[in-house]
Design an enzyme around this catalytic site. Structure first.
Site, PDB file in Angstrom:
ATOM      1  N   ASP A   3      60.450  59.026 -72.618  1.00  0.00           N
ATOM      2  CA  ASP A   3      60.110  57.843 -73.411  1.00  0.00           C
ATOM      3  C   ASP A   3      58.976  57.073 -72.751  1.00  0.00           C
ATOM      4  OD1 ASP A   3      62.078  58.590 -75.048  1.00  0.00           O
ATOM      5  OD2 ASP A   3      63.461  56.945 -74.576  1.00  0.00           O
ATOM      6  N   GLU A  43      56.599  58.217 -70.850  1.00  0.00           N
ATOM      7  CA  GLU A  43      55.315  58.904 -71.048  1.00  0.00           C
ATOM      8  C   GLU A  43      54.797  58.675 -72.468  1.00  0.00           C
ATOM      9  OE1 GLU A  43      55.675  62.705 -68.002  1.00  0.00           O
ATOM     10  OE2 GLU A  43      56.884  62.672 -69.809  1.00  0.00           O
ATOM     11  N   TYR A  44      55.739  58.703 -73.426  1.00  0.00           N
ATOM     12  CA  TYR A  44      55.360  58.466 -74.820  1.00  0.00           C
ATOM     13  C   TYR A  44      54.806  57.045 -74.965  1.00  0.00           C
ATOM     14  CZ  TYR A  44      55.701  57.864 -79.856  1.00  0.00           C
ATOM     15  OH  TYR A  44      55.407  57.609 -81.157  1.00  0.00           O
ATOM     16  N   ASP A  45      55.528  56.082 -74.360  1.00  0.00           N
ATOM     17  CA  ASP A  45      55.077  54.689 -74.449  1.00  0.00           C
ATOM     18  C   ASP A  45      53.682  54.522 -73.870  1.00  0.00           C
ATOM     19  OD1 ASP A  45      57.391  54.036 -75.632  1.00  0.00           O
ATOM     20  OD2 ASP A  45      58.354  53.197 -73.852  1.00  0.00           O
ATOM     21  N   LEU A  52      95.825  54.929 -89.215  1.00  0.00           N
ATOM     22  CA  LEU A  52      97.140  55.578 -89.249  1.00  0.00           C
ATOM     23  C   LEU A  52      97.947  55.233 -88.015  1.00  0.00           C
ATOM     24  CD1 LEU A  52      96.066  59.164 -90.380  1.00  0.00           C
ATOM     25  CD2 LEU A  52      97.341  57.490 -91.713  1.00  0.00           C
ATOM     26  N   GLU A  66      97.974  67.802 -93.406  1.00  0.00           N
ATOM     27  CA  GLU A  66      96.543  68.097 -93.287  1.00  0.00           C
ATOM     28  C   GLU A  66      96.134  68.143 -91.826  1.00  0.00           C
ATOM     29  OE1 GLU A  66      94.705  64.758 -95.097  1.00  0.00           O
ATOM     30  OE2 GLU A  66      95.141  65.438 -97.121  1.00  0.00           O
ATOM     31  N   LYS A 102      93.919  66.779 -88.779  1.00  0.00           N
ATOM     32  CA  LYS A 102      93.276  65.503 -88.450  1.00  0.00           C
ATOM     33  C   LYS A 102      91.982  65.806 -87.713  1.00  0.00           C
ATOM     34  CE  LYS A 102      94.238  60.954 -86.520  1.00  0.00           C
ATOM     35  NZ  LYS A 102      92.969  60.768 -85.842  1.00  0.00           N
ATOM     36  N   ASP A 123      88.491  65.290 -85.866  1.00  0.00           N
ATOM     37  CA  ASP A 123      88.056  64.294 -84.910  1.00  0.00           C
ATOM     38  C   ASP A 123      86.578  64.010 -85.136  1.00  0.00           C
ATOM     39  OD1 ASP A 123      88.364  62.543 -82.938  1.00  0.00           O
ATOM     40  OD2 ASP A 123      88.406  63.996 -81.296  1.00  0.00           O
ATOM     41  N   ARG A 138      83.445  53.117 -91.438  1.00  0.00           N
ATOM     42  CA  ARG A 138      84.698  52.398 -91.616  1.00  0.00           C
ATOM     43  C   ARG A 138      84.596  50.977 -91.071  1.00  0.00           C
ATOM     44  NH1 ARG A 138      89.056  51.375 -88.462  1.00  0.00           N
ATOM     45  NH2 ARG A 138      91.030  51.120 -89.548  1.00  0.00           N
ATOM     46  N   GLU A 178      85.887  62.308 -93.271  1.00  0.00           N
ATOM     47  CA  GLU A 178      85.486  62.308 -91.863  1.00  0.00           C
ATOM     48  C   GLU A 178      84.196  63.101 -91.733  1.00  0.00           C
ATOM     49  OE1 GLU A 178      87.705  60.649 -90.119  1.00  0.00           O
ATOM     50  OE2 GLU A 178      87.546  61.242 -88.021  1.00  0.00           O
ATOM     51  N   TYR A 222      89.367  63.347 -97.402  1.00  0.00           N
ATOM     52  CA  TYR A 222      90.831  63.358 -97.316  1.00  0.00           C
ATOM     53  C   TYR A 222      91.511  62.260 -98.130  1.00  0.00           C
ATOM     54  CZ  TYR A 222      89.645  59.979 -93.665  1.00  0.00           C
ATOM     55  OH  TYR A 222      89.116  58.925 -92.967  1.00  0.00           O
ATOM     56  N   LYS A 252     101.344  63.063 -94.992  1.00  0.00           N
ATOM     57  CA  LYS A 252     101.346  62.013 -96.022  1.00  0.00           C
ATOM     58  C   LYS A 252     102.444  62.298 -97.043  1.00  0.00           C
ATOM     59  CE  LYS A 252      96.346  61.709 -95.509  1.00  0.00           C
ATOM     60  NZ  LYS A 252      95.022  62.076 -96.002  1.00  0.00           N
ATOM     61  N   LYS A 302      99.946  63.410 -83.518  1.00  0.00           N
ATOM     62  CA  LYS A 302      98.901  63.762 -82.567  1.00  0.00           C
ATOM     63  C   LYS A 302      99.287  64.956 -81.695  1.00  0.00           C
ATOM     64  CE  LYS A 302      95.660  61.460 -81.665  1.00  0.00           C
ATOM     65  NZ  LYS A 302      95.018  60.160 -81.528  1.00  0.00           N
ATOM     66  N   CYS A 327      70.744  79.721 -49.690  1.00  0.00           N
ATOM     67  CA  CYS A 327      71.525  80.367 -50.744  1.00  0.00           C
ATOM     68  C   CYS A 327      72.861  80.838 -50.187  1.00  0.00           C
ATOM     69  CB  CYS A 327      70.732  81.541 -51.317  1.00  0.00           C
ATOM     70  SG  CYS A 327      71.709  82.551 -52.440  1.00  0.00           S
ATOM     71  N   CYS A 359      72.729  84.912 -50.206  1.00  0.00           N
ATOM     72  CA  CYS A 359      71.800  85.745 -49.432  1.00  0.00           C
ATOM     73  C   CYS A 359      71.161  84.989 -48.280  1.00  0.00           C
ATOM     74  CB  CYS A 359      70.706  86.308 -50.338  1.00  0.00           C
ATOM     75  SG  CYS A 359      69.514  85.055 -50.857  1.00  0.00           S
ATOM     76  N   CYS A 367      67.869  79.414 -55.560  1.00  0.00           N
ATOM     77  CA  CYS A 367      67.585  80.345 -54.473  1.00  0.00           C
ATOM     78  C   CYS A 367      66.225  80.962 -54.771  1.00  0.00           C
ATOM     79  CB  CYS A 367      68.669  81.419 -54.428  1.00  0.00           C
ATOM     80  SG  CYS A 367      68.169  82.862 -53.468  1.00  0.00           S
ATOM     81  N   CYS A 404      67.471  88.408 -54.007  1.00  0.00           N
ATOM     82  CA  CYS A 404      68.846  87.946 -53.798  1.00  0.00           C
ATOM     83  C   CYS A 404      69.812  88.821 -54.618  1.00  0.00           C
ATOM     84  CB  CYS A 404      68.967  86.491 -54.237  1.00  0.00           C
ATOM     85  SG  CYS A 404      70.654  85.874 -54.279  1.00  0.00           S
TER      86      CYS A 404
END
Ligand code: IVH
Length: 670
Positions: A34, A36-38, A84, A116, A118, A120, A139, A175, A227, A292, A316, A410, A413, A428, A433
């Protein structure tokens, strides 16, 4: 007036900033930091401040396209989005079941549950009026969320219009999530680009959806799973399952195959246990089941308490975390010489699987966690079988714990270790190696590379130790004698193995490219390269600039390829492979049959709903051809914003020009 030099610098800066914008916003693969971009952007602004005559509409300083919005506007949910209550074990579920039965059994004689998965991810609401998507939000606190409609519109699985016959009004709830494979790919992308990887698929989904720039969201592999509903007018399903079926008919993504009905607690427990077993085989992360009451009239009667419905619970899964002790930290040497630390753990069960090792990734991670030998730690399995150490229990230390310093040599080796610039990985530096050689060989023969079945780590190790092979090309001069000398290798197995080796000589070019282990050339990049260059020679002859013109090939990959083909040791290896009869098959660029068969498209300018390479992939998926430049053979030019010379040329040649909306309609995305 600006002199010629200043003029040129301005043009170069604009082009460079444009390129970095594309890499960042469309491909999620920034090549510069960022800061460098700036610095580039500041130089542009300074230059334009002194020479205002240089400012054109095309200058990145004048464009709002990628300027992020300040903030998402708040939206009130017409009906609150409830959460829930959790039940953590079978006993707690049985209590829930009893309370439902206590209320209703006399009245109904029977209770049916809808079970059903759940998922994530992140809960969202989509409002459809007369079938048209008109609002979309997170939500939030359940009462009001954020307006993310523009972002939701970029998700391929979300219809802009519902299929008829659809309800007058519906608030669809579901979801948003990212599948595990896509999550891993996204994180590789992030890491390759120097950006911080996401901690888990849920964070990746949330981070991707709440982007102020929709172009970023559009490029992320988000999915939706519906759902439930808020308001629903114009249809009256009698059960939850019927509602899900209706939603599917309206064209919404619903996980019906993962849904089941159950008549009592025992059946729910059966569903739950089965789900727990299937959990690791699913393409997405779930953290339990949702149970449900199926009958919608009973749901209404039960109502809610403190923002949770009385008619549903989240059942759960046990946590994927466990506490254990780090007994040692081993240093593994990979095929590029990268030395990675791996924690050896006191074996512990984590959600049904015994684990004894955890990845520590690199020294940055070791210092971030400050993990030491002897530490009590929390390990977590998140999709992968190999768990991560997520936390050190510092309060359990007794002073005997030992930190693991960055290795000076290493561990395999004894060769010298280099740590280049900002790289977090020590390497290494010894080309000879043996640990590196073994890893290179293992990678070369692996299933997604040359796919030589029967040549595993054990065999390769023996062949290396006995001096029968030194590099990957030597595999192709192995004979019966070499193989018979291996443990447990009879005539039949040796014959099969020789056949497998022989068959691999003509594997597709992309496999060989991937198998060679060129830095930054993974399977996906290898395929892109093999499509553009029918032979290794042509690829080897391509210059940096030519490589960079290929979509998805950035500075890093181009550098790595140029470096690889400039190294005499690699050229020698390729020559040796050729001499031993390795002749990869050019990648078949067979066009798929589809609605766009026979049509050639050129995509130019900035699209809002997808990146250019995604649009090209879409064309090819539908049977068309995506070309890089406009010619008489071009059938359609798709012009996004800021389309330049290609648009002009298309107009000169009288080629049909489509805007993004027309293109989306043609490809069925609208
Ligand atoms: S039903 C009142 N069903 O879990 C009903 N939620 O802990 C509320 N979730 O906010 C939701 N899969 O984000 C429902 N099959 C499913 C779900 C599900 C995931 C999420 C959802 C909700 C949270 C509640």
């Amino acid at each position: 007036m600006a002199d010629l030099f200043t003029h040129q610098r301005h043009t170069d800066l604009c082009a460079e900033i444009d390129r970095h914008n594309r890499l960042y916003y469309q491909f999620d693969a920034p090549e510069i930091t960022d800061a460098e971009y700036d610095a580039l952007f500041r130089e542009l602004l300074d230059l334009e401040a002194v020479h205002p005559e240089l400012v054109t509409a095309e200058s990145p300083s004048q464009r709002v396209g990628s300027t992020p919005l300040e903030k998402f506007a708040p939206v009130r949910h017409a009906l609150p989005m409830l959460s829930l209550k959790n039940v953590k074990n079978e006993r707690e579920f049985e209590e829930f079941d009893k309370s439902i039965r206590g209320t209703f059994l006399a009245q109904t004689g029977n209770i049916e549950y809808a079970c059903e998965m759940k998922l994530d991810g992140l809960a969202v609401e989509l409002t459809y009026e007369q079938g048209l998507l008109v609002a979309g939000s997170t939500r939030g606190d359940g009462l009001a969320g954020e307006n993310i409609l523009d972002n939701l519109r970029t998700i391929a699985g979300i219809p802009q219009r519902l299929a008829a016959p659809c309800p007058r009004l519906v608030d669809v709830r579901g979801e948003v999530y990212i599948e595990l494979a896509a999550f891993q790919k996204l994180n590789h992308h992030q890491e390759a680009a120097g950006a911080r990887p996401f901690a888990n698929p849920r964070n990746a989904a949330a981070g991707s959806l709440r982007q102020l720039d929709t172009a970023i969201t559009a490029a992320r592999p988000l999915k939706l799973f519906c759902y439930g509903v808020g308001r629903l007018e114009g249809t009256t399903p009698s059960s939850h399952l019927e509602l899900l079926q209706q939603m599917q008919q309206w064209g919404l993504p619903v996980n019906l195959t993962g849904t089941a009905t159950a008549r009592d607690a025992a059946e729910v427990l059966g569903y739950y246990r089965q789900l727990l077993e299937r959990r690791d085989a699913l393409p997405f992360e779930i953290d339990g089941a949702v149970v449900k009451v199926n009958d919608l009239a009973l749901q209404r009667e039960l109502g809610e308490v403190s923002r949770s419905p009385r008619w549903a619970v989240a059942f759960k899964f046990p946590p994927r975390q466990a506490e254990t002790v780090v007994e040692g930290i081993a240093l593994q040497v990979g095929r590029t010489g990268a030395i990675t630390p791996v924690a050896h753990l006191r074996p512990v069960e984590v959600s049904g699987v015994m684990v004894a090792r955890a990845s520590l990734h690199n020294w940055d991670e070791i210092s971030r966690l400050d993990v030491r030998i002897g530490d009590h730690v929390i390990v977590e399995r998140a999709g992968d079988v190999i768990p991560d150490v997520v936390k050190v229990l510092v309060e359990r230390r007794n002073g005997t714990e030992q930190a693991v310093p960055l290795p000076e040599s290493c561990p395999e080796c004894g060769g010298s270790v280099r740590k280049a610039g900002t790289e977090v990985v020590p390497r290494c530096g010894n080309q000879q190696c043996p640990a590196q050689a073994l890893q290179r060989l293992k990678h070369f023969v692996s299933r997604n590379a040359m796919d030589i079945e029967g040549l595993g780590e054990k065999q390769l190790m023996q062949l290396l130790e006995r001096g029968r092979i030194e590099d990957v090309a030597d595999i192709y001069r192995l004979g019966n004698d070499d193989l018979f000398a291996l443990e447990r290798m009879g005539e039949v197995l040796a014959g099969k193995l020789l056949q497998a080796i022989d068959a691999s000589r003509t594997q597709p070019l992309s496999r060989l490219l991937f198998a060679l282990g060129i830095r930054h050339v993974g399977e996906h990049t290898a395929k892109i390269l093999a499509k553009r260059f029918p032979t290794l020679d042509e690829l080897a002859g391509a210059g940096h600039e030519q490589l960079k013109l290929i979509p998805e090939v950035g500075e890093k990959v181009a550098d790595a390829l140029v470096d690889y083909f400039a190294d005499p040791a690699n050229l020698l290896l390729l020559e040796k492979l050729r001499q031993f009869g390795v002749a990869p098959t050019p990648e078949a660029t067979v066009l798929q049959e589809g609605p766009l068969s026979g049509l050639t498209f050129v995509i130019t300018g900035t699209l809002t709903r997808m990146g250019r390479s995604d649009a090209e992939a879409l064309v090819e998926q539908l049977g068309g051809r995506a070309a890089g430049s406009v010619s008489k053979k071009t059938d359609y030019l798709v012009a996004g914003s800021n389309a330049g010379s290609k648009l002009e040329r298309a107009r000169q040649l009288g080629i049909k020009v489509l805007d993004e909306a027309a293109f989306l309609q043609m490809t069925g995305r609208e």
